[in-house]
Design an enzyme around this catalytic site. Structure first.
Site, mmCIF file in Angstrom:
data_model
loop_
_atom_site.group_PDB
_atom_site.id
_atom_site.type_symbol
_atom_site.label_atom_id
_atom_site.label_comp_id
_atom_site.label_asym_id
_atom_site.label_seq_id
_atom_site.Cartn_x
_atom_site.Cartn_y
_atom_site.Cartn_z
ATOM 1 C CD GLU A 159 -2.521 1.203 2.793
ATOM 2 O OE1 GLU A 159 -3.375 1.932 3.063
ATOM 3 O OE2 GLU A 159 -1.658 0.602 3.917
ATOM 4 C CE LYS B 157 -7.120 1.202 4.309
ATOM 5 N NZ LYS B 157 -5.927 1.824 4.772
ATOM 6 C CB CYS C 251 -3.961 -1.078 4.898
ATOM 7 S SG CYS C 251 -2.888 -0.982 6.669
#
Length: 263
Positions: A38, A106, A142
């Site tokens: 990321e 995300k 994440c």
């Protein structure tokens, strides 16, 4: 399928980070897919809006060029502008011919452990499965790993592999959370998980929080860890047998045992 786990450090200069990506790709000549962390474009703690680019911008164009030159598909984290002045934390999936196979913004933002990602990052709103390197890959970034419903939605959409990219925040219990959650997502979905975090860097500026614990993992559908890259920068190419998921599901058919009539 040959997967390169590229646990690289990420710094403040996108040009330097591109060079690290190119150097890592040079070590993955026999890989079908190279997975980077990321925020591989620039580390957190910088002015993300100042470096964010649309997906037809220079940084992604250079990623596409590198993928094409090395004939290796690439997944990596970048930032793209959002309409409200924040950025999207985006995973790009690039095929070995350099074409953009897809992108994922995300969904779950890290407003936890005294950090507030949503102050600078806008949330995405759509789970994404891409066809890449001969497989259907579900993209996870994440903090998303803490939400099992996202991983399940990706598997329901046909994902054969969950690729999790991260710049995992350092702190008490955090490394244990990372490894436990990655294994849980593999076991509960009887699927492969390739989880790649950035290499830790103790020079990270405190203003952005220290990110990266390393410990990138390749986990099979039984939850067996085939590789743990430890804390240091590393690039490792590993075999991933897509047929293993069907074999495990024949023994543990938990996905077909779900009570969707009740839940």
């Amino acid at each position: 399928m040959r997967v390169a786990m590229c646990q690289i450090p990420v710094g403040d200069d996108p040009k330097d980070n591109l060079e690290r990506i190119r150097e890592a790709l040079a070590e993955t000549a026999d890989a079908d897919l190279a997975v980077f962390p990321e925020a591989a474009q620039v580390r957190f703690g910088n002015d993300l809006a100042a470096v964010a680019e649309p997906l037809d911008g220079v940084f992604v164009a250079e990623l596409r060029k590198a993928a094409r030159e090395h004939r290796t598909a690439v997944i990596a984290g970048v930032f793209e502008p959002s309409a409200d002045g924040r950025v999207y934390n985006t995973a790009v999936a690039i095929d070995a011919d350099g074409s953009l196979a897809g992108s994922y913004r995300k969904i779950h933002l890290f407003d936890a452990f005294r950090f507030r990602e949503s102050a600078t990052v806008a949330p995405g709103d759509e789970p994404v499965v891409v066809e890449l390197a001969g497989a259907k890959i579900g993209l996870v970034t994440c903090y998303d790993i803490r939400f099992p419903e996202l991983a399940r939605a990706l598997v329901d959409r046909g994902a054969e592999v969950l690729v999790i990219i991260a710049a995992w925040a350092q702190g008490v219990y955090k490394e244990e959370h990372w490894t436990t959650l990655a294994k849980a997502r593999a076991i509960e979905n009887t699927t492969w998980v390739a989880a790649v975090d950035r290499a830790p860097d103790l020079t990270d500026p405190p203003r952005g929080g220290r990110t990266g614990v390393g410990r990138s993992l390749l986990i099979d559908p039984m939850g067996v860890v085939h590789a743990d890259l430890g804390p240091d920068p590393a690039v490792r190419v590993l075999d991933l047998d897509l047929a293993a998921a069907a074999e495990v599901r024949a023994t543990i058919p938990s996905l077909s045992h779900r009570r969707t009539d009740l839940f």
